[in-house]
Design an enzyme around this catalytic site. Sequence first.
Site, PDB file in Angstrom:
ATOM      1  N   PHE A 110      60.074  77.877  51.098  1.00  0.00           N
ATOM      2  CA  PHE A 110      58.890  78.070  50.405  1.00  0.00           C
ATOM      3  C   PHE A 110      58.725  79.716  50.565  1.00  0.00           C
ATOM      4  CE2 PHE A 110      57.984  74.113  52.190  1.00  0.00           C
ATOM      5  CZ  PHE A 110      57.262  73.320  51.098  1.00  0.00           C
ATOM      6  N   ASP A 111      58.249  80.457  49.297  1.00  0.00           N
ATOM      7  CA  ASP A 111      57.753  81.754  49.439  1.00  0.00           C
ATOM      8  C   ASP A 111      56.382  81.462  50.114  1.00  0.00           C
ATOM      9  OD1 ASP A 111      57.292  84.490  48.913  1.00  0.00           O
ATOM     10  OD2 ASP A 111      56.435  84.010  47.218  1.00  0.00           O
ATOM     11  N   GLY A 112      55.649  82.900  50.306  1.00  0.00           N
ATOM     12  CA  GLY A 112      54.374  82.633  51.151  1.00  0.00           C
ATOM     13  C   GLY A 112      53.265  82.753  49.925  1.00  0.00           C
ATOM     14  N   PHE A 154      60.764  77.340  46.639  1.00  0.00           N
ATOM     15  CA  PHE A 154      59.540  77.496  45.663  1.00  0.00           C
ATOM     16  C   PHE A 154      59.280  79.009  45.617  1.00  0.00           C
ATOM     17  CE2 PHE A 154      59.326  73.123  46.924  1.00  0.00           C
ATOM     18  CZ  PHE A 154      58.996  72.489  45.619  1.00  0.00           C
ATOM     19  N   ASP A 183      56.938  82.100  43.402  1.00  0.00           N
ATOM     20  CA  ASP A 183      56.084  82.533  42.121  1.00  0.00           C
ATOM     21  C   ASP A 183      56.473  83.511  41.374  1.00  0.00           C
ATOM     22  OD1 ASP A 183      53.692  85.006  43.004  1.00  0.00           O
ATOM     23  OD2 ASP A 183      55.316  84.511  44.387  1.00  0.00           O
TER      24      ASP A 183
END
Length: 409
Positions: free
Chosen positions: A252-254, A369, A371
């Site tokens: 995951f990105d943060g 993931f 954004d």
Amino acid sequence: MKNFMKRKRKGSCSSPAPPGCSSRHQPRAPAATMSSCSSDKSQSSSACDNIPLTPAQQQAAAVGAEQDWAAAKAFYDNLVSTKRPRPPKPQNAITVAVSSRALFDMVKDRKIYEEEGVETYVKYQEENENVPLKPGPAFYFVKALEQVNARLRELYPNDEELFDIVLMTNNHAQVGVRLINSINHYSLSIERFCMTGGESPIGYLTAYLTNLYLSADSEKVQEAIEAGIASATMFTANKDIPYCDKQLRVAFDGDAVLFSDESEQIVKEHGLDRFFEHEQMNENKPLAQGPLKGFLEDLGKLQKKFYAKDERLDCPIRTYLVTARSAASSGARVLKTLRSWGLEIDEALFLAGAPKGPILVKIRPHIFFDDQMFHIEGAQQLGTIAAHVPYGIGQKYYKSKPKDDTVKK
């Protein structure tokens, strides 16, 4: 943007919009309503009314649903063939809805649809229904979810807190035979289908109690995000790398993925210096949750089941935080936020702006993931299956649109 509060797993679920009825502006009908479409020819066929249920009707509906489930379970358990594990009860499951173009490689099929139309496309699928489709970007992620289920069933034979994969597609039902044959060819445990015949499937996500929706269609994903459902657009890697077949790995990105885009707004509008200042001043204030927080929570809940059986060192789930933040100047707030949520992350990698691709090659996650399309493209180039989360201020700068995604079906 609404806060992405985790869905309650118990209670009644709103009914999906009937075919022809728009659900875009009412994705979360209250549980105390039911949808109906007017049959009066003088009214529009797409007009839907919400009719409130009385408390007695709500209770009766809940009792009826439990009875229906019990009857279905008894029927399934009495079948001669028990090779396929019975799907978990939806209220207990962690439901991952996957589109057909995310699960399988349908680039050639889609080209036929675009250039020759739907009738030729359907005929082609019928003529090739015994030819298995090749794996798509979400395929190995789904296989890894099933591996986790197998381990959970060994440790907890009667527990239904498992992953449940739903094929959620706007394909026509006539295409279903090829999809079923392909699923059986790869021995995938996918029993629930939703085929909407050209209509958007997004209205059905709530009815299926969806925890995560993966699609190759960026517009559908955006629609689902706006409905408050954790969603991402899948992108195929540009080259093949081997994936671990004994451990589900999720990266995951943060900001704007696990967390809100609050801090990212500071970066975009005021620059890095102001961002570092802001994070240090607010180090002890937890970040607001982002769209994928609930899915990390689901993974953590299953991890604890393995820990309870002294399987921490052999846990089949591993999670990674891969963030462009720097540890010294802005990392503490991230770790304290996860702690305040009661969540663990197995590995936290702070890259201070360095490219994520090389790190992801080392991790070899089944899904990553992020954004930002910049990071998605970098991951793709080095062989990582990436999923774009269209949430937050970053979407003003990058668009989630695959290069071949020009016509939808």
